[in-house]
Design a protein around this motif. Structure first.
Motif, short mmCIF file in Angstrom:
data_model
loop_
_atom_site.label_atom_id
_atom_site.label_comp_id
_atom_site.label_asym_id
_atom_site.label_seq_id
_atom_site.Cartn_x
_atom_site.Cartn_y
_atom_site.Cartn_z
N LYS A 80 1.08 -0.78 0.10
CA LYS A 80 -0.27 -0.22 0.23
C LYS A 80 1.05 1.24 0.07
N LEU A 81 0.70 2.37 -0.85
CA LEU A 81 0.84 3.46 -0.94
C LEU A 81 0.44 4.61 -0.57
N GLU A 82 0.92 5.20 0.19
CA GLU A 82 0.02 5.81 0.80
C GLU A 82 0.57 7.60 0.96
N ILE A 83 0.46 8.82 -0.13
CA ILE A 83 1.05 10.25 -0.25
C ILE A 83 -0.02 11.06 0.42
N SER A 84 0.54 12.05 0.89
CA SER A 84 -0.20 12.83 1.62
C SER A 84 1.17 14.41 1.78
N GLY A 85 0.27 15.87 1.64
CA GLY A 85 0.94 16.99 1.41
C GLY A 85 -0.10 17.55 0.51
N ALA A 86 -0.07 18.31 -0.22
CA ALA A 86 -0.44 18.83 -1.14
C ALA A 86 -1.73 18.46 -1.82
N LYS A 87 -1.23 17.28 -2.02
CA LYS A 87 -2.30 16.39 -3.02
C LYS A 87 -1.70 15.14 -2.31
N ARG A 88 -3.13 14.53 -1.91
CA ARG A 88 -3.04 12.85 -0.82
C ARG A 88 -3.99 11.54 -1.89
N SER A 89 -3.00 10.75 -2.32
CA SER A 89 -3.42 9.74 -2.31
C SER A 89 -3.13 8.23 -2.07
N SER A 90 -3.61 7.60 -2.70
CA SER A 90 -3.12 6.33 -2.10
C SER A 90 -3.73 4.90 -2.99
N LYS A 91 -3.08 3.84 -3.51
CA LYS A 91 -3.00 3.03 -4.05
C LYS A 91 -2.11 1.55 -3.43
N THR A 92 -3.07 0.42 -4.15
CA THR A 92 -2.18 -0.47 -3.31
C THR A 92 -2.14 -1.60 -5.39
N PHE A 93 -0.97 -2.09 -4.43
CA PHE A 93 -0.54 -3.18 -5.74
C PHE A 93 -0.15 -4.56 -5.15
N ASN A 94 -0.73 -5.25 -5.86
CA ASN A 94 -0.83 -6.55 -5.86
C ASN A 94 0.25 -7.92 -6.22
N VAL A 95 1.15 -8.34 -5.42
CA VAL A 95 2.75 -8.52 -6.17
C VAL A 95 2.21 -9.73 -6.55
N SER A 96 2.45 -10.57 -7.45
CA SER A 96 2.53 -12.05 -7.86
C SER A 96 4.01 -12.19 -7.82
N VAL A 97 4.46 -13.28 -7.22
CA VAL A 97 5.77 -14.39 -7.73
C VAL A 97 5.97 -14.72 -7.63
N TYR A 98 6.29 -15.67 -9.14
CA TYR A 98 5.94 -17.35 -9.41
C TYR A 98 7.35 -18.04 -8.74
N GLY A 99 7.34 -19.62 -8.63
CA GLY A 99 8.54 -19.78 -8.35
C GLY A 99 9.69 -20.50 -9.27
N ALA A 100 9.96 -21.48 -9.69
CA ALA A 100 10.89 -21.38 -10.40
C ALA A 100 10.13 -23.39 -11.09
#
Length: 177
Positions: A80-100
């Motif tokens: 989860k990314l949270e940015i606060s200041g003059a402009k507020r925003s948030s984003k969620t990234f779902n990361v998948s990692v595949y094995g060998a």
């Protein structure tokens, strides 16, 4: 894939004087990185108790983007990314990692078990079983959602009534190959 790096971009071109950027990981929202221009802070908190991020996080000072290097399946999950200041925003990234990729030989008509290498599934585990060059999803387990799904109706019918998932370990058995 395991061993690759992944960059999670803020889409910010430059951090302003009053901006604060927080990166959090997992359902418990553990703070893993922070930039606060007003306080002069740029920190990475990669010493979480299980050590999964040790020496693997890089924080881009100008944009606040986060890079995870030499990934393993332990790095999969929500960021989860949270940015606060003059402009507020948030984003969620779902990361998948595949094995060998592993190779298994089996005689026609036999069954084969593809092991997840887990002895027990944990609360946030999410397992996807994929097949072929098209990476077709054939089965998934989402422990958090309490969902086990087998997609054995691929167009050519090759998996129809042949897939079995172990709800304790996440292993997949293909019968009558």
């Amino acid at each position: 894939m395991e061993g690759d790096s992944v960059s999670l971009n803020t889409d910010v071109t430059e951090i302003h004087e009053d901006d604060e950027i927080l990166w959090k990981y997992g359902a418990e929202n553990s703070l893993i990185a922070q930039i606060s221009r007003a306080d002069g802070i740029s920190s990475i908190f990669d010493d979480v108790p299980d050590g999964r991020f040790r020496d693997r996080l890089k924080l881009e000072d100008q944009t606040g983007s986060l890079t995870i290097t030499n990934t393993t399946t332990e790095h999969a999950g929500d960021y989860k990314l949270e940015i606060s200041g003059a402009k507020r925003s948030s984003k969620t990234f779902n990361v998948s990692v595949y094995g060998a990729v592993k190779s298994v030989s089996v005689m026609e008509g036999d069954s084969v078990s593809l092991n997840s290498d887990l002895t027990e599934m944990m609360d946030e585990d999410l397992i996807y079983w994929r097949f072929g060059n098209e990476n077709t999803l054939i089965a998934e387990i989402d422990v958090l959602e309490d969902r086990i799904t087998v997609y054995d109706d691929v167009p050519d019918g090759r998996f129809r009534d042949r897939l079995k998932l172990d709800d304790q370990t996440g292993s997949l058995t293909i019968t009558n190959t």
